[in-house]
Each structure stands twice: as structure tokens, then as C-alpha cells.
Design a protein around this motif. Structure first.
Motif, PDB file in Angstrom:
ATOM      1  N   LEU A  33       0.859  -1.199   0.000  1.00 57.13           N
ATOM      2  CA  LEU A  33       0.000   0.000   0.000  1.00 57.13           C
ATOM      3  C   LEU A  33       0.889   1.241   0.000  1.00 57.13           C
ATOM      4  O   LEU A  33       1.022   1.927   0.998  1.00 57.13           O
ATOM      5  CB  LEU A  33      -0.884   0.044   1.248  1.00 57.13           C
ATOM      6  CG  LEU A  33      -2.068  -0.900   1.353  1.00 57.13           C
ATOM      7  CD1 LEU A  33      -2.863  -0.598   2.609  1.00 57.13           C
ATOM      8  CD2 LEU A  33      -2.989  -0.748   0.161  1.00 57.13           C
ATOM      9  N   ARG A  65      -8.183  14.821  -5.929  1.00 59.45           N
ATOM     10  CA  ARG A  65      -8.697  15.772  -4.945  1.00 59.45           C
ATOM     11  C   ARG A  65      -7.594  16.320  -4.046  1.00 59.45           C
ATOM     12  O   ARG A  65      -7.761  17.307  -3.364  1.00 59.45           O
ATOM     13  CB  ARG A  65      -9.810  15.125  -4.116  1.00 59.45           C
ATOM     14  CG  ARG A  65     -11.094  15.024  -4.923  1.00 59.45           C
ATOM     15  CD  ARG A  65     -12.240  14.654  -4.060  1.00 59.45           C
ATOM     16  NE  ARG A  65     -12.068  13.314  -3.534  1.00 59.45           N
ATOM     17  CZ  ARG A  65     -12.744  12.856  -2.507  1.00 59.45           C
ATOM     18  NH1 ARG A  65     -13.595  13.608  -1.888  1.00 59.45           N
ATOM     19  NH2 ARG A  65     -12.565  11.622  -2.099  1.00 59.45           N
ATOM     20  N   LEU A  66      -6.445  15.612  -4.038  1.00 56.35           N
ATOM     21  CA  LEU A  66      -5.332  16.102  -3.219  1.00 56.35           C
ATOM     22  C   LEU A  66      -4.497  17.140  -3.956  1.00 56.35           C
ATOM     23  O   LEU A  66      -3.583  17.699  -3.395  1.00 56.35           O
ATOM     24  CB  LEU A  66      -4.437  14.941  -2.786  1.00 56.35           C
ATOM     25  CG  LEU A  66      -4.851  14.217  -1.516  1.00 56.35           C
ATOM     26  CD1 LEU A  66      -3.845  13.136  -1.183  1.00 56.35           C
ATOM     27  CD2 LEU A  66      -4.946  15.173  -0.341  1.00 56.35           C
ATOM     28  N   THR A  86      -9.805   6.718  -1.325  1.00 57.06           N
ATOM     29  CA  THR A  86     -10.770   7.830  -1.296  1.00 57.06           C
ATOM     30  C   THR A  86     -10.923   8.359   0.127  1.00 57.06           C
ATOM     31  O   THR A  86     -10.910   9.563   0.369  1.00 57.06           O
ATOM     32  CB  THR A  86     -12.153   7.353  -1.812  1.00 57.06           C
ATOM     33  OG1 THR A  86     -11.952   6.657  -3.032  1.00 57.06           O
ATOM     34  CG2 THR A  86     -13.092   8.506  -2.033  1.00 57.06           C
ATOM     35  N   GLU A  90      -7.874  10.320   1.256  1.00 59.56           N
ATOM     36  CA  GLU A  90      -7.877  11.707   0.760  1.00 59.56           C
ATOM     37  C   GLU A  90      -8.727  12.595   1.666  1.00 59.56           C
ATOM     38  O   GLU A  90      -8.319  13.692   2.040  1.00 59.56           O
ATOM     39  CB  GLU A  90      -8.464  11.768  -0.655  1.00 59.56           C
ATOM     40  CG  GLU A  90      -7.559  11.219  -1.717  1.00 59.56           C
ATOM     41  CD  GLU A  90      -8.242  11.219  -3.078  1.00 59.56           C
ATOM     42  OE1 GLU A  90      -8.987  12.169  -3.370  1.00 59.56           O
ATOM     43  OE2 GLU A  90      -8.042  10.264  -3.834  1.00 59.56           O
ATOM     44  N   ASP A  91      -9.907  12.087   2.023  1.00 59.13           N
ATOM     45  CA  ASP A  91     -10.810  12.851   2.899  1.00 59.13           C
ATOM     46  C   ASP A  91     -10.187  13.064   4.282  1.00 59.13           C
ATOM     47  O   ASP A  91     -10.331  14.123   4.879  1.00 59.13           O
ATOM     48  CB  ASP A  91     -12.161  12.128   3.045  1.00 59.13           C
ATOM     49  CG  ASP A  91     -12.970  12.157   1.760  1.00 59.13           C
ATOM     50  OD1 ASP A  91     -12.660  12.991   0.879  1.00 59.13           O
ATOM     51  OD2 ASP A  91     -13.901  11.342   1.623  1.00 59.13           O
ATOM     52  N   LEU A  94      -9.456   0.253  -3.031  1.00 54.47           N
ATOM     53  CA  LEU A  94      -8.100  -0.212  -2.735  1.00 54.47           C
ATOM     54  C   LEU A  94      -7.176   0.249  -3.854  1.00 54.47           C
ATOM     55  O   LEU A  94      -7.499   0.092  -5.025  1.00 54.47           O
ATOM     56  CB  LEU A  94      -8.065  -1.740  -2.683  1.00 54.47           C
ATOM     57  CG  LEU A  94      -8.020  -2.443  -1.334  1.00 54.47           C
ATOM     58  CD1 LEU A  94      -7.956  -3.944  -1.532  1.00 54.47           C
ATOM     59  CD2 LEU A  94      -6.854  -1.986  -0.481  1.00 54.47           C
TER      60      LEU A  94
END
Lengths: 57, 163
Positions: free
Chosen positions: A17, A26-27, B38, B41-42, B93
Motif C-alpha cells: 500500500l 482531490r489532493l 478515497t 484523501e478525505d 483499494l
């Protein structure tokens, strides 16, 4: 399954990961943009407050 | 009044510039705890907004890093608590070398308590020492070892039951 194998299984999983090669869309919005937004929000709130106070009899 | 805002603005932008340096590291930490890009990011957006809004944050490096890690970890735990139990994991993932195995592991991890998910990510993902884990989770050093052992034992039980 031995304790050692559990640790290795988890370590290998987390190693896979990794940070994605492309930054998530969005970053792309920088922290500075967030700061600008926050500042604008604060300023507008202050302006609104002044406006409301001025309208009071 | 104008000077006050200018000062606040410059302080805010200085802080934003400092935080920008830790964005990649923070995203990786959130991703390893949540296993969901996702959501990660939040988490980072929310954590950094909290850090920008905080009246004060540490100025010096070791304390600043601890503070950022703690905020990102707490936000990750909050988001995991709010996540729906059967939320689709496949799409969120990130692409890995072994997607089938990683999905199975993530499904097993998602059955653990959020505290156990977090401590496993900090220990096995980030490779934090017991001291660093204690600082990040704000728990005594003595609790780190026992919580980690419980988390690994619980994961092993779930993993073996699914085999």
C-alpha cells in the motif's frame, strides 16, 4: 499459522500500500488553497458580523 | 483590524507551507490505516483543516511531527468509525502487486476494532517504535504491547477462519 507469519503477512500487505504514483485528483488542491479558503471564510464571517451589528438599532 | 487580519493571513499561509511538506507522509499513513484511497484523501483534507484551524500547533520538528501524526491517526479512526460496515472495498483499494490477497487481508482487517486496525498499521505499516505508537495513540507504553498482541491474535483468528 505462526505468530511470525501473521506479522510478515501484515508487513508485506502494508508495504504494497504505497503512495500512488499519481497524486489523487482531490489532493491536487494544495494546503495553501485550503488556507486561502479558510481565510476567506473567516474574513467573510467577520464582514457579515459587522454588517449585522451595523443594522441593529 | 486590517493589521490583525494580515497577521492572521500570513501565519495561516506559513502554517500551510509547513504542512504541505507532510502531505505525502500523511496520505500514506491514512491509507495504511483505512486501506481506502478515497477515504485517505478525505482524512488528509479534514486533518489539515483541523491543523490550520488550531489556535496553536508545535513549532519545533519532533513535536510538530508527533502532532501531525496524532491528528491524521485520530481523523483516520473517526472516518473508519463512520464508514458503513459493508462499504465496497474493491474500488477504493489502490492498485497493488497482489490485489486478490490484499483485498482478503483488508476484509479481515475491517472486522477488527478501529483501535486494532490503527495499531497494526502504525506497527507493521509505518514501522513505528512502541514509544512512537504510544505518542501517536496517546496511550501508555505498557498498553502498546498488549494491544498489539491482541490485535495480531484477533487478526490471526479471523484469517484462519476464512481460510
Amino acid at each position: 499459522m505462526k505468530e511470525r507469519d501473521v506479522s510478515q503477512l501484515l508487513t508485506d500487505h502494508y508495504d504494497r500500500l504505497v503512495y500512488p504514483p499519481q497524486p489523487p485528483s482531490r489532493l491536487l488542491e494544495s494546503v495553501k488553497d485550503q488556507a486561502k479558503y479558510l481565510f476567506a471564510l473567516t474574513t467573510n464571517r467577520a464582514k457579515a458580523l459587522v454588517h449585522t451589528t451595523e443594522q441593529k438599532p | 483590524m486590517t493589521n490583525q487580519f494580515t497577521l492572521q493571513q500570513s501565519q495561516l499561509f506559513d502554517r500551510a507551507a509547513t504542512l504541505e511538506v507532510y502531505r505525502g507522509e500523511s496520505f500514506r499513513l491514512a491509507l495504511r490505516i483505512t486501506g481506502n484511497s478515497t477515504l485517505a484523501e478525505d482524512v488528509v483534507q479534514t486533518a489539515f483543516l483541523r491543523l490550520l484551524q488550531a489556535p496553536e500547533i508545535p513549532v519545533f520538528l519532533p513535536e510538530l511531527v508527533k502532532y501531525i501524526r496524532r491528528t491524521v491517526t485520530n481523523c483516520s479512526i473517526d472516518f473508519l468509525r463512520l464508514q458503513r460496515p459493508q462499504e465496497e472495498l474493491t474500488d477504493s483499494l489502490p492498485n497493488t502487486e497482489n490485489p486478490a490477497l490484499d483485498l482478503e487481508i483488508r476484509q479481515a482487517l475491517s472486522q477488527l476494532s478501529v483501535e486494532h486496525q490503527a495499531i497494526l498499521a502504525l506497527a507493521h505499516g509505518e514501522g513505528y517504535s512502541y514509544r512512537e505508537i504510544a505518542d501517536t495513540l496517546e496511550i501508555p507504553m505498557g498498553t502498546v504491547g498488549s494491544r498489539l498482541n491482541h490485535a495480531r491474535a484477533e487478526f490471526k483468528k479471523i484469517w484462519e477462519a476464512n481460510e
